[in-house]
Design an enzyme around this catalytic site. Structure first.
Site, PDB file in Angstrom:
ATOM      1  N   SER A  21       0.851   3.580   8.221  1.00 57.53           N
ATOM      2  CA  SER A  21       1.105   4.774   7.559  1.00 57.53           C
ATOM      3  C   SER A  21      -0.082   5.952   7.800  1.00 57.53           C
ATOM      4  O   SER A  21      -0.878   5.387   8.620  1.00 57.53           O
ATOM      5  CB  SER A  21       1.554   4.628   6.249  1.00 57.53           C
ATOM      6  N   ASN A  22       0.032   6.800   7.127  1.00 58.36           N
ATOM      7  CA  ASN A  22      -1.120   7.764   7.180  1.00 58.36           C
ATOM      8  C   ASN A  22      -1.191   8.475   5.784  1.00 58.36           C
ATOM      9  O   ASN A  22      -0.312   8.191   4.792  1.00 58.36           O
ATOM     10  CB  ASN A  22      -0.566   8.710   8.349  1.00 58.36           C
ATOM     11  N   ARG A  23      -2.313   9.212   5.800  1.00 58.57           N
ATOM     12  CA  ARG A  23      -2.443  10.072   4.295  1.00 58.57           C
ATOM     13  C   ARG A  23      -1.774  11.080   3.917  1.00 58.57           C
ATOM     14  O   ARG A  23      -1.995  11.799   3.038  1.00 58.57           O
ATOM     15  CB  ARG A  23      -4.022  10.238   4.493  1.00 58.57           C
TER      16      ARG A  23
END
Ligand code: C5P
Length: 217
Positions: A21-23
């Site tokens: 995933s990402n931030r």
């Protein structure tokens, strides 16, 4: 007007307990949804997993993977005037999802990644709705955003520099550059995502009207 807004990250499963995933916090997309509602528009919000309260008055569709987000956008696109693709859709996903939890071993392992389907780039070129893409860049902000505008056939690209710790992803603040297909450009200097969203919604409305009156193609 009817806004279709995507927000937040996507999660691409590796096995039953792990994902890529990402931030992205979803704050920008949720703020745009709230600003659009405040301005009297109808909002459908397609959201990846985030820790935010649902904007009052929006129809929220929760998704997890990029494939689910792709399907949800395709399902709702016909009923929208403005699509704002604010979500940080993962660019890659694991080639295979393991059915069982991958066991820890002492040697290195590698994970094969394949590109996800690009939602923006998959949209028809001949369409009535306005398409807004977002560009989160750590270098060459303007050049990369300009490239995205043309390659992904967007009407507008909202670009922000995510290399600054106090702006962009996860932050409550942002500063953006807005590139329009007709060559215009605007900047909104550092402000809360709430304030920036009000301006963005106005820019989107104005450009939609401008396109309707066929001043631009
Ligand atoms: O290419 P990049 O991921 O930097 O582009 C960002 C823009 O493209 C965002 O508007 C994002 O929502 C959209 N995007 C998409 N489908 C993907 C990846 C990104 O629509 N698979």
């Amino acid at each position: 007007m009817r806004f279709l807004i995507t927000a937040g990250p996507t999660r691409e499963p590796i096995d039953p307990v792990r994902y890529l995933s990402n931030r992205s916090s979803g704050k920008m997309g949720y703020a745009i949804a709230e600003a659009a509602i405040e301005a009297g528009h109808e909002v459908v919000l397609i959201s990846g997993p985030v820790h935010l309260d649902r904007p009052r008055g929006a129809a929220v569709i929760s998704v997890s993977t990029s494939d689910e987000m792709f399907a949800a956008v395709r399902q709702h696109i016909a009923r929208c005037d403005i699509l704002a693709m604010c979500a940080a859709v993962a660019d890659y996903k694991p080639a295979k999802v393991s059915k069982s939890k991958i066991k820890k071993r002492s040697e290195n392992i590698s994970l094969e990644l394949v590109p996800t389907r690009d939602i923006l780039a998959s949209l028809p070129k001949d369409r009535k709705y306005l398409v807004v893409g977002f560009a989160a860049e750590t270098e060459d902000l303007e050049a990369n955003a300009q490239k995205k505008l043309h390659e992904k056939n967007c009407d507008i690209v909202v670009a922000n520099d995510v290399s600054a710790a106090d702006s962009g992803m996860e932050s409550d603040q942002n500063e953006v550059e807005i590139l329009f297909r007709d060559g215009e450009m605007r900047k909104i200097s550092r402000a809360s995502k709430k304030i920036i969203s009000r301006d963005l919604v106005e820019y989107f409305e104005k450009y939609f009207e401008k396109r309707l009156t066929k001043k631009i193609v």
